[in-house]
Design a protein around this motif. Structure first.
Motif: not given
Ligand code: BJW
Ligand code: ZN
Length: 240
Positions: A24, A33, A187-189, A211, A213, A217, A228, A230
């Motif tokens: 991300g 992604t 930026g990681t799930s 986090e 994102n 996640t 929340r 970018k």
């Protein structure tokens, strides 16, 4: 905003900070992604291409995917998120950047302590002699064969499903997370292990976990502060 201010205070007060990044963070540089929109290449899921079995069955297909990605990455630039992390490293007493990304955009942004858990797309490795070489990429190049001097087939120097992570990188990541007071997950799930396991490790070692994102996640429920949005917008505000 309240979350952002709280997270800024934690970061300012911490001696040891780790950032754990995923695909991300490079999305705003135009790199798709894995599991988001644009994550599919032709009709394949990454799980169908990023495996030793896929490579044995059809090395040309897998190489085509990697060459396509190398083209995208070569044309891309680090974004404000990569740059904010590199600037933060220069003034933080103890900062380690652990990335799952293979694109090298953190290096190009100026980050120096980068632990690469999933290898590097700019390295070729021979499946026969294990020899490695750094690729100097030329967009105009048409690659017809990926052969080592020894005659063996070259593969991208990345970690596929079912393969072990490089041991030294994994140990550095674990050590850094264990001593960190703040862990920034960007930026990681957080669905791919063992990298995803660093988030619960951070929690159990007592770190505050932040986090960044735009989406929820796998671990959002356990995170101390979810920002929340970018990475390219939040990280400069958080770390600047
Ligand atoms: C934004 C944004 C913006 C969007 N700003 N955010 C249970 C426990 C342990 C292991 C397993 C397990 N179950 C299964 C396994 C095995 C497997 C695994 O985890 N599978 C899962 C799918 C379930 N793991 C493995 O096989 C690993 N190896 C292993 O376990 O070895 C054991 C072993 C030991 C000893 C000997 C032998 C073996 C290896 C995993 C390797 C993963 N490789 C890949 C490909 C790398 C090469 C390449 O790039 O081609 O790594 S797969 C792919 O996923 C890539 C990524 O690094 C990784 C993670 O993806 P990431 O970064 O999280 O991306 P996305 O797309 O999922 O998420 C993007 C996020 O960004 C989203 O949340 C968006 O919302 C967000 N976003 N725009 C901020 N602007
Ligand atoms: Zn070789």
């Amino acid at each position: 905003n309240e979350g952002l201010n709280q997270a800024r205070v934690w970061l300012q007060q911490a001696q040891s900070v780790v950032a754990l990044t995923g695909a991300g963070i490079s999305a705003e540089s135009g790199i798709p992604t894995f599991r988001g929109p644009g994550g599919l290449w032709r009709d394949f899921k990454p799980e169908q291409l990023a495996t030793p079995e896929a490579f044995s069955a059809d090395p040309e297909l897998v190489w085509e995917w990697y060459e396509w990605r190398r083209c995208l990455i070569a044309a891309a630039q680090p974004n404000a998120g990569h740059l904010a992390l590199a600037a933060f490293e220069r003034r933080a007493p103890d900062f380690v950047l652990v990335t799952q990304n293979v694109d090298g955009l953190h290096d190009r942004a100026g980050s120096e302590r980068v632990v690469k858990l999933h290898g590097d797309i700019w390295i070729d490795r021979c499946v026969e002699c294990d020899g490695e070489e750094t690729v100097r990429f030329d967009n105009a190049r048409v690659v017809s064969s990926h052969l080592c001097g020894c005659g063996g087939l070259l593969r991208p120097g990345v970690v596929w499903f079912g393969e072990a992570l490089p041991l030294d990188a994994w140990h550095s990541a674990e050590q850094a997370v264990r001593r960190a007071e703040v862990v920034l997950v960007v930026g990681t799930s957080s669905v791919v292990y063992p990298a995803a396991g660093l988030v619960p490790l951070a929690k159990s070692a007592g770190a505050k976990v932040i986090e960044v994102n735009p989406e929820e996640t796998a671990f959002s429920g356990e995170i101390d502060c979810c920002l929340r949005g970018k990475a390219g917008e939040i990280l400069p505000a958080l770390l600047g």
